[in-house]
Design an enzyme around this catalytic site. Structure first.
Site, PDB file in Angstrom:
ATOM      1  N   ASP A 226       0.754  -1.250   0.000  1.00 49.00           N
ATOM      2  CA  ASP A 226       0.002   0.111  -0.035  1.00 49.00           C
ATOM      3  C   ASP A 226       0.776   1.284   0.062  1.00 49.00           C
ATOM      4  O   ASP A 226       1.901   1.359  -0.956  1.00 49.00           O
ATOM      5  CB  ASP A 226      -0.841   0.076   1.234  1.00 49.00           C
ATOM      6  CG  ASP A 226      -2.027   0.724   1.077  1.00 49.00           C
ATOM      7  OD1 ASP A 226      -3.175   0.577   0.407  1.00 49.00           O
ATOM      8  OD2 ASP A 226      -2.064   2.158   1.709  1.00 49.00           O
ATOM      9  N   TYR A 373      -3.643  10.943   1.046  1.00 51.55           N
ATOM     10  CA  TYR A 373      -4.238  10.952  -0.287  1.00 51.55           C
ATOM     11  C   TYR A 373      -4.071  12.077  -1.186  1.00 51.55           C
ATOM     12  O   TYR A 373      -3.660  12.182  -2.101  1.00 51.55           O
ATOM     13  CB  TYR A 373      -5.610  10.250  -0.212  1.00 51.55           C
ATOM     14  CG  TYR A 373      -5.433   8.681   0.213  1.00 51.55           C
ATOM     15  CD1 TYR A 373      -5.615   7.862  -0.858  1.00 51.55           C
ATOM     16  CD2 TYR A 373      -5.507   8.199   1.325  1.00 51.55           C
ATOM     17  CE1 TYR A 373      -5.460   6.462  -0.821  1.00 51.55           C
ATOM     18  CE2 TYR A 373      -5.470   7.041   1.792  1.00 51.55           C
ATOM     19  CZ  TYR A 373      -5.251   5.970   0.455  1.00 51.55           C
ATOM     20  OH  TYR A 373      -5.634   4.607   0.751  1.00 51.55           O
ATOM     21  N   HIS A 430      -4.678  -7.896   0.223  1.00 46.48           N
ATOM     22  CA  HIS A 430      -3.994  -6.393   0.302  1.00 46.48           C
ATOM     23  C   HIS A 430      -3.122  -6.470   1.574  1.00 46.48           C
ATOM     24  O   HIS A 430      -2.153  -5.939   1.670  1.00 46.48           O
ATOM     25  CB  HIS A 430      -5.018  -5.352   0.128  1.00 46.48           C
ATOM     26  CG  HIS A 430      -4.487  -4.084  -0.004  1.00 46.48           C
ATOM     27  ND1 HIS A 430      -3.766  -3.531  -0.884  1.00 46.48           N
ATOM     28  CD2 HIS A 430      -4.236  -3.149   1.205  1.00 46.48           C
ATOM     29  CE1 HIS A 430      -3.280  -2.333  -0.787  1.00 46.48           C
ATOM     30  NE2 HIS A 430      -3.633  -2.237   0.474  1.00 46.48           N
TER      31      HIS A 430
END
EC number: 3.3.2.9
Length: 454
Positions: A226, A373, A430
């Site tokens: 990630d 982000y 993930h």
């Protein structure tokens, strides 16, 4: 058919042209100050201070009062997890959280590894540092920095740490023994959040490089998934001479000409080096495309106006749990959307999942974690210099089959030309270290073995 062949030929020429231009570049290391106000004239305190996770009656009582006042909207009939977190199952989570979950006990679990803090570029950086309990005669431990992502945290690595630092007592060979450092990304958990705009993955990479130097490591290994994958990649781009090896389980390779071959379809995939396993994981195209669309809505929100949704999540522990745990469902396996409980307890315990939630709730860092982000994607996809720079350090990659988007070896090798290990993992999604610690540890050790043979 002839049109497909023509397109493949043109794309092949474009790929050859890009690859033939390949040259080694690095990112400028630079410096930064992310604390409040201006950088003080005095030198920054470089001491490393022990830290302990703590809680209080006030903290727990406040949590319980908020949980007891939750309001839920009944789910649609037969909707399962297709509309997001199913509120019928959320009732079970809430009941367990309020009546059974023992946060004090989990705090003791968190404190089983040594925690520390140190000031770097104006921010208090939290990390755990776990040394091997014993080493074979004449051997030294390999320093390994492991970096989490969103919505994860340092706690994701708790199950894999003993497999790396104490392999012999966990049924593994002691050929590779590691000294593990797991920092919290600034703005996550116990690491202080930036007071200024612009704190992106490159800034985090530089801070973690300074952390490793402060701990006395001139050379070290990196592992990430990630955001951790991007931060570790940036470290290798900033200081390649200090990075002995890079292991990833996610590769962010959007600015990569090979990804264009995905759009040519399954029939022409083999012309570009896709294996049968790649084709199974990438196609049908429509299925992969819709999966990406379904699973990226959060990204648009957090890349544009993270503070708005952050206000809601930071005020409601139940809302926070639903928002985060939905990712632990579908990012672990997209087919879990078809289950009434999202399959969460097939891979994780409720204690494990709620500990992750508590690390966001008690630190109040959901908003600052989401800002990461906007700082990385807010200027647009493929707008950052590091996206065009290849990584010229030895790299290993673990391709877990239930990852949101599969990255074929060709995609990875274009970004990481010194790829020496690429593994199709037997299972997992993930959150690799959290879900399949044994498999990930085995692949890290495999990569180290290949690296030492070079």
């Amino acid at each position: 058919m002839w049109l497909e062949i023509l397109l493949a030929s043109v794309l092949g020429f474009v790929i050859y042209w890009f690859v033939s231009k390949d040259k080694e570049e690095t990112l400028l290391l630079g410096d930064g100050w992310w604390g409040p106000g201006s950088r003080p004239a005095a030198a920054e305190d470089e001491s490393i201070r022990p830290f302990k996770v703590e809680t209080s009656d006030e903290e727990i009582n406040d949590l319980h009062q908020r949980i007891e006042k939750f309001r839920l909207t009944p789910p649609l009939e037969d909707s399962r997890f297709h509309y997001g977190f199913n509120s019928n199952y959320l009732k079970k989570i809430i009941s367990y959280w309020r009546n059974t979950f023992d946060w004090r006990k989990q705090v003791e679990v968190l404190n089983k590894y040594p925690h520390f803090k140190t000031k770097i570029e104006g921010l208090d950086i939290h990390f755990i540092h776990v040394k091997p309990p014993q080493l074979p005669s004449g051997r030294t431990a390999k320093p390994l920095l492991m970096v989490h992502g969103w919505p994860g945290c340092f706690y994701e690595f708790y199950k894999i740490i003993p497999l790396l630092t104490d392999p012999k007592n966990h049924g593994l060979s002691d050929e590779h023994v590691f000294e593990v450092i797991c920092p919290s990304i600034p703005g996550y958990g116990f690491s202080e959040a930036s007071s200024k705009k612009g704190f992106n993955s490159v800034a985090a990479a530089r801070i973690f490089y300074k952390l490793m130097l402060r701990l006395g490591f001139q050379e070290f290994y990196l592992q990430g998934g990630d955001w951790g994958s991007l931060i570790c990649t940036n470290m290798a781009q900033l200081v390649p001479s200090h990075v002995k090896g890079l292991h990833l389980n996610v590769a962010l390779v959007l600015r990569n000409v090979y990804t264009l071959t995905f759009f040519l379809g399954r029939r022409l995939g083999r012309l570009f080096g896709y294996t049968e396993r790649d084709l199974e994981l990438l196609y049908p195209f429509k299925k992969t495309f819709y999966t990406l669309m379904r699973e990226s809505g959060y990204m648009h929100i957090q890349s544009t106006k993270p503070d708005t949704v952050g206000c809601a999540l930071n005020d409601s522990p139940v809302g926070l749990a639903a928002y985060i745990l939905e990712k632990f469902s579908t990012w672990t396996n997209e087919e879990f959307r078809d289950l009434e409980d999202g399959g969460l307890e097939r891979k994780f315990s409720l204690d494990e999942l709620l500990t992750v939630i508590m690390l966001y709730w008690t630190t109040g860092t959901i908003t600052s974690s989401q800002r990461f982000y906007k700082e990385n994607l807010g200027q647009g996809v493929m707008a950052n210099k590091h996206e065009a720079i290849k990584v010229h350090v030895p790299t290993g990659f673990a391709a877990f089959p239930s990852e949101v988007l599969h990255c074929p070896e060709k995609w990875v090798k274009n970004k990481y030309p010194k790829l020496i290990s690429y593994s199709y993992m037997a299972r997992g999604g993930h959150f690799a270290a959290f879900e399949e610690p044994e498999l990930l540890a085995q692949d890290i050790r495999k990569f180290m073995g290949l690296l030492e043979q070079q």
